[in-house]
Design a protein around this motif. Structure first.
Motif, PDB file in Angstrom:
ATOM      1  N   TYR A 189       5.480 -11.348  14.800  1.00  0.00           N
ATOM      2  CA  TYR A 189       4.635 -12.195  15.621  1.00  0.00           C
ATOM      3  C   TYR A 189       3.675 -13.036  14.280  1.00  0.00           C
ATOM      4  O   TYR A 189       3.667 -14.445  14.413  1.00  0.00           O
ATOM      5  CB  TYR A 189       3.367 -11.494  16.223  1.00  0.00           C
ATOM      6  CG  TYR A 189       2.495 -12.366  16.793  1.00  0.00           C
ATOM      7  CD1 TYR A 189       2.157 -12.490  18.238  1.00  0.00           C
ATOM      8  CD2 TYR A 189       1.354 -12.826  16.063  1.00  0.00           C
ATOM      9  CE1 TYR A 189       1.335 -13.152  18.676  1.00  0.00           C
ATOM     10  CE2 TYR A 189       0.187 -13.586  16.399  1.00  0.00           C
ATOM     11  CZ  TYR A 189       0.465 -13.656  18.078  1.00  0.00           C
ATOM     12  OH  TYR A 189      -0.735 -14.388  18.610  1.00  0.00           O
ATOM     13  N   VAL A 190       3.547 -12.364  13.137  1.00  0.00           N
ATOM     14  CA  VAL A 190       2.618 -13.155  12.122  1.00  0.00           C
ATOM     15  C   VAL A 190       3.633 -14.167  11.477  1.00  0.00           C
ATOM     16  O   VAL A 190       3.167 -14.931  11.055  1.00  0.00           O
ATOM     17  CB  VAL A 190       2.250 -12.036  11.120  1.00  0.00           C
ATOM     18  CG1 VAL A 190       1.522 -12.755   9.859  1.00  0.00           C
ATOM     19  CG2 VAL A 190       0.983 -11.148  11.747  1.00  0.00           C
ATOM     20  N   LYS A 191       4.794 -13.978  11.210  1.00  0.00           N
ATOM     21  CA  LYS A 191       5.750 -14.662  10.833  1.00  0.00           C
ATOM     22  C   LYS A 191       6.001 -16.097  11.719  1.00  0.00           C
ATOM     23  O   LYS A 191       6.034 -17.179  11.256  1.00  0.00           O
ATOM     24  CB  LYS A 191       7.301 -14.029  10.555  1.00  0.00           C
ATOM     25  CG  LYS A 191       8.230 -15.056   9.671  1.00  0.00           C
ATOM     26  CD  LYS A 191       9.281 -14.170   9.366  1.00  0.00           C
ATOM     27  CE  LYS A 191       8.909 -13.225   8.201  1.00  0.00           C
ATOM     28  NZ  LYS A 191       8.726 -13.532   7.099  1.00  0.00           N
ATOM     29  N   ILE A 192       6.157 -16.021  13.047  1.00  0.00           N
ATOM     30  CA  ILE A 192       6.522 -17.138  13.827  1.00  0.00           C
ATOM     31  C   ILE A 192       5.155 -17.938  14.361  1.00  0.00           C
ATOM     32  O   ILE A 192       5.329 -19.021  14.773  1.00  0.00           O
ATOM     33  CB  ILE A 192       7.578 -16.781  14.927  1.00  0.00           C
ATOM     34  CG1 ILE A 192       6.783 -15.772  15.923  1.00  0.00           C
ATOM     35  CG2 ILE A 192       8.538 -15.826  14.405  1.00  0.00           C
ATOM     36  CD1 ILE A 192       7.768 -15.585  17.071  1.00  0.00           C
ATOM     37  N   ALA A 193       4.084 -16.928  14.265  1.00  0.00           N
ATOM     38  CA  ALA A 193       2.876 -17.705  15.076  1.00  0.00           C
ATOM     39  C   ALA A 193       2.414 -19.071  14.254  1.00  0.00           C
ATOM     40  O   ALA A 193       2.053 -20.023  15.293  1.00  0.00           O
ATOM     41  CB  ALA A 193       1.732 -16.885  15.325  1.00  0.00           C
ATOM     42  N   PRO A 194       2.437 -19.320  12.986  1.00  0.00           N
ATOM     43  CA  PRO A 194       1.963 -20.446  12.676  1.00  0.00           C
ATOM     44  C   PRO A 194       2.737 -21.503  13.182  1.00  0.00           C
ATOM     45  O   PRO A 194       2.297 -22.623  12.851  1.00  0.00           O
ATOM     46  CB  PRO A 194       2.328 -20.000  11.051  1.00  0.00           C
ATOM     47  CG  PRO A 194       2.111 -18.600  10.708  1.00  0.00           C
ATOM     48  CD  PRO A 194       2.667 -18.131  12.361  1.00  0.00           C
TER      49      PRO A 194
END
Length: 473
Positions: A189-194
């Motif tokens: 999640y943290v990798k793709i959310a940006p």
């Protein structure tokens, strides 16, 4: 994960129930149909229906009067004057029912729950730690990510309005190339959310799969303090599990587990989508759901918290808390959709409109007429329009309100031939005969999204109103 990019109620903290999610099927054997359901409270739901003819989206409508009880679902589509009644199967994976069109004709629909968003958790016997750290294979995650990119390109109407295509492609490529090892659910999640946040659209976001979110809220442990965030700083409000912690309300929290708070805030803000990157929206969401976001960065069982105050500072160490002990803050559910009163001492009318998701059109129109007739007859020359926490709804309700706030003809939307249901809003509209001609003051905050954003733009462009950004009421 990919299908959540279509979901307009992004990053909700509400625990999903079995009915929340994406339901997909075909209507009349040729139109791909997607029903989106999201639980807002115990018995309250929001929803949309999307319909596609090949690659073209031909319908995108809000659902109203949503009722779910005893495996039965009913809703109304105001834009089409169409109702639906259906039944979920025993496993809550299939929904069958009928549309009733305005001509009273009946049309069947069968949809299934889109389960690809719910990647399997470890077996029930696994420990909480193992479930939290379970790594999904890199190739599986890459495939999911490619599907997300494909759906964003296929369905988002203005994908590159705020983020150039070249930047979007480069960021997508960098993320794919960085997936060289397995990732946990929250790491992914943290990798793709940006990337999703870079689109700068409040209707486009991602969330954790419902089963995993339920698991977290049941078994996970979270940061133990309630904080308030603004301007890259955090201030202590309360310690729900540790009332005798010794921190003074208002003292600044400067670091968590040796990591400076300004760095934490910067990373979390980068995960949150907002219209045109509006920071007030990002901070509002961070203040509402900090514990969920921060858990993705740091799921420690214990936290070392550094703080400073007017006279002293120091460090405290606290154990993480279960989610049930974390205070819930959602002011948008605390107010009726609209209301009005006169402040006699200040000789000012105060009109609050906290939502344009209005169920009774005639009642709303009658309310507006009575309100502005009252203002005109009283001779009061000041009006406060409070739009704080108004996250939108159907634009016809905002357009009707605006007709009372301008003396001039106006057009609400630029014509879009692909969205025929807004046809009345593409044509010039006239001011209401009872329009207000005095001094107008408009209160807004970071929760003013979607249709309320349209209205604020019209007010700024067409009137001499004064806009005030204010915290939640």
């Amino acid at each position: 994960f990919a299908y959540w990019a279509l979901f307009p109620w992004c990053l909700s903290a509400q625990s999903p129930d079995p009915y929340s999610g994406i339901w997909e099927g075909n209507f009349m054997e040729q139109f791909k149909t997607v029903i989106l359901l999201d639980q807002l409270a115990d018995t309250a739901y929001a929803g949309k229906i999307l319909m596609f003819s090949g690659e073209n989206r031909i319908q995108d409508d809000e659902l109203k009067k949503i009722r779910i009880a005893d495996q039965q679902l009913s809703f109304y589509i105001p834009a089409k004057e169409t109702s639906f009644k259906g039944t979920f199967d025993e496993t809550t994976t299939e929904l069958s029912g009928n549309f009733t069109f305005p001509d009273n004709s009946i049309h069947p629909l069968n949809v299934r729950k889109y389960e690809k968003d719910s990647l399997a958790l470890e077996a029930e016997g696994s420990s909480v730690k193992e479930k939290l750290k379970h790594a999904f294979p890199a190739e599986e995650l890459k495939s999911e990510f490619r599907e997300l990119i494909d759906k964003l390109k296929r369905y988002h109407p203005r994908l590159y309005s705020h983020f150039p295509q070249s930047s979007f492609e480069r960021m997508s490529k960098d993320i794919l190339e960085s997936m060289d090892a397995g990732l946990s659910m929250e790491e992914y999640y943290v990798k793709i959310a940006p990337l999703v946040a870079s689109i700068q659209c409040s209707h486009t976001g991602i969330r954790l799969p419902p089963d995993y979110q339920r698991f977290l809220e049941k078994e996970g442990r979270f940061f133990p303090l309630e904080l308030y965030f603004n301007e890259r700083k955090a201030w202590f409000l309360s310690a729900p599990g540790n009332p005798g912690v010794g921190l003074d309300a208002g003292c600044e929290i400067t670091a968590i587990n040796k990591r400076p708070v300004d760095q934490i805030i910067a990373e979390l803000l980068g995960l949150i989508p907002a219209e045109a990157g509006g920071m007030s929206t990002k901070y509002r969401e961070l203040n509402r759901n900090f514990h969920h976001y921060f858990h993705m960065l740091d799921a420690s069982g214990q936290f070392q918290i550094e703080y400073s105050g007017s006279e002293s500072g120091g460090t405290v160490e606290l154990e993480a808390l279960p989610y049930a002990m974390i205070p819930k803050r959602d002011p948008s559910t605390s107010f009726p959709a609209y209301g009005f009163h006169m402040h006699k001492d200040l000789e000012t009318g105060i009109l609050r409109v906290s939502s344009f998701a209005i169920r009774d059109l005639e009642e709303y129109f009658s309310f507006l007429d009575a309100t502005f007739i009252s203002l005109k007859e009283s001779g009061i020359g000041r009006l406060v329009l409070d739009l704080r926490e108004n996250q939108g709804g159907h634009p016809i309700f905002a357009a009707q309100l605006f007709s009372y706030l301008t003396p001039n003809d106006f057009t609400y939307f630029e014509r879009n031939p692909d969205v025929v249901e807004f046809e009345p809003l593409y044509n010039p509209m006239h001011p209401n005969p009872n329009n207000f001609s005095g001094n107008l003051y408009v209160l807004v905050n970071g929760a003013c999204l979607s249709t309320s954003g349209h209205l604020i733009s019209l007010l700024k462009y067409h009137t001499n109103c004064l806009l005030y950004t204010s915290p939640s009421p």
